[in-house]
Design an enzyme around this catalytic site. Structure first.
Site, PDB file in Angstrom:
ATOM      1  N   ARG A 225       0.847  -1.183   0.000  1.00 37.55           N
ATOM      2  CA  ARG A 225       0.000   0.000   0.000  1.00 37.55           C
ATOM      3  C   ARG A 225       0.889   1.242   0.000  1.00 37.55           C
ATOM      4  NH1 ARG A 225      -3.652  -2.556  -1.427  1.00 37.55           N
ATOM      5  NH2 ARG A 225      -5.659  -2.956  -0.411  1.00 37.55           N
ATOM      6  N   HIS A 273      -1.283   0.733  -9.684  1.00 36.07           N
ATOM      7  CA  HIS A 273      -1.978  -0.110  -8.707  1.00 36.07           C
ATOM      8  C   HIS A 273      -2.744  -1.252  -9.389  1.00 36.07           C
ATOM      9  CE1 HIS A 273      -3.829  -0.197  -4.414  1.00 36.07           C
ATOM     10  NE2 HIS A 273      -3.689  -1.410  -4.918  1.00 36.07           N
TER      11      HIS A 273
END
Lengths: 310, 310
Positions: A225, A273
């Protein structure tokens, strides 16, 4: 019995079809489709607006994350109380993450950026590359995804180590754990792969204090993350030569802002991502199986622990 | 008992040390070092000048190739008669080839060139990528290297097929063979990997006639030999869209000539013939073991068959 679906990708039609196949008696509805919210017992969601799950759906029995991480849900201080939050654990999401890890580890191991530069400059020069047993790859985060990545890296023959919050034992992998084990782990890693969940404990963990313990010229791959990384410290570590290259799938702010220094940095590789994505053709069956467990009075598998943060 | 060594890489000191460790009673000498050529019984060589092995060394018992292929030796019409030619089969050469194959298969599978372009243009755009089971990878050449590559590609979950001159059976791999099996193989391959030896039968096999049988937009990786490929036909297939991308470790002429169209082609990736290299720390033991076999009156392992050409 209805499931409500929310994604930021264009995947609704695909999930609807595969959920229908996997659970024919389950009505499925997209987040923005009108309907009876009181009939909604299950939510399969990615980044729902804070407070809305509690406000709209009074009869929720479980909230399924569309991603492996649940930080996007636990950050909501206004969740429906007592409703279990379920992590997405499905083979093709795991596989996608493993593909990403193995690709980018091999890319650094085989000095691909150097050979790309040589091609641009029309230079034919063989640079000796050690084989995998001479390259130390360390993985932070030894859950399902970390262990699956290790499985394939092991088949390639890399020298493997791992670090996790709590002690783990994995055959063929030198395992470290806890803050006490971090230095011993970091000092012997050529390519560091971060797959940690984002929690209060891991916030900003990839900072100068950590990076300084890596050997000079190490590589960093973060597919966990964005909140795990101190982006200024990473840029400083690249400038100082502590890091030779960085590959990032995640960022503090996503999409990565247009003016961010990462975009044009010659030693930074950016992906949007997309390291791992739950695949409807595979994940729908996992969700359906977990719904069946709940209807049968069992607890669902892969429940997140709000206290641990993942 | 002496071994003579010849490489075009700067690896002599390394091989000398590891050969000493593996065979202490074997004297080792570099090709250009003065000494008694009549004492030379073994040659460990890469691209020796044609005729020189026969002319200089009258007492040769075996010629070991420093590379997996022996085409550089069999092309010499003036080899010492009756001396076996031995292919280099050693774990780290195989591993290097597997690393190269897996890296470049994953690079195309994960659309890396597209994301690199997006980064250059500061574009954040998620493009759905299927996972490995939806991607068909086909390998031409099912020897030690091809089978080892398939082992790791299988661990990643790709849909695998293979093609070889003679029939092979590999669990989990759809195997085709012979010219009759080529069309069935090619029409169902998204990423084609060529690991064939270079022989009279395989000369120029990667030509228009073969490439036209691939699905539109396929990818080609050639880590076999440059002589396998028709370079004009490959450029034409890229221009027509038959091929979406090509990664080449080998070329008709090496080093690749400065003016060659491959250097600047946006959909061609070039590496300087370094996919797999025999590693002294691993290969010396294999050579020593084969020398021991010969001294014990046994035939060495991995003898090349001049009739088959490999």
């Amino acid at each position: 019995m209805t499931l409500i679906f929310k994604s930021d990708a264009d995947s609704w039609a695909d999930w609807r079809q595969h959920l229908r196949d996997a659970a024919p008696d389950l009505a499925c509805r997209d987040w923005d489709e009108p309907g009876d919210d009181d009939s909604v017992e299950f939510a399969l969601v990615w980044k729902p607006p804070f407070g809305e799950l509690r406000r709209r759906f009074r009869n929720l029995k479980a909230i399924f994350s569309l991603g492996a991480g649940v930080d996007h849900l636990l950050a909501d201080s206004d969740l429906p109380p007592g409703v279990p939050i379920v992590r997405m654990v499905e083979p093709e999401l795991t596989r996608g993450m493993t593909e990403y890890v193995v690709l980018h580890v091999l890319r650094y191991h085989r000095q691909t950026p150097l050979f790309e530069e040589q091609q641009r400059e029309h230079v034919w020069r063989v640079v000796p590359t050690p084989t995998a047993p001479k390259r130390r790859v360390g993985i932070m985060g030894l859950g399902v995804i970390g262990q699956d990545s290790l499985r394939v890296l092991s088949a390639l023959g890399f020298a493997l180590s791992g670090w996790s919050r709590t002690a783990k034992s994995i055959p063929g992998v030198t395992c470290h754990h806890g803050l006490d084990g971090l230095t011993a782990f970091l000092t012997e890693v050529d390519i560091l792969v971060c797959l940690l969940p984002y929690t209060a404990d891991t916030d900003n963990i990839l900072n100068r204090n950590l990076l300084d313990r890596l050997p000079r010229g190490a590589y960093l791959i973060n597919a966990g993350r964005g909140g795990l990384q101190d982006e200024d410290d990473i840029l400083a570590a690249l400038d100082s030569g502590r890091l030779a290259g960085v590959t990032l799938d995640v960022f503090r702010e996503e999409p990565l802002p247009a003016g961010h220094a990462f975009w044009d940095h010659p030693n930074v590789t950016i992906t949007p991502h997309n390291a791992g994505t739950a695949q409807a053709w595979s994940g729908a069956a996992e969700v359906a199986a977990n719904i069946k467990r709940i209807r049968d009075g069992q607890a669902p598998l892969n429940i997140a622990d709000p206290a641990a943060g993942y």
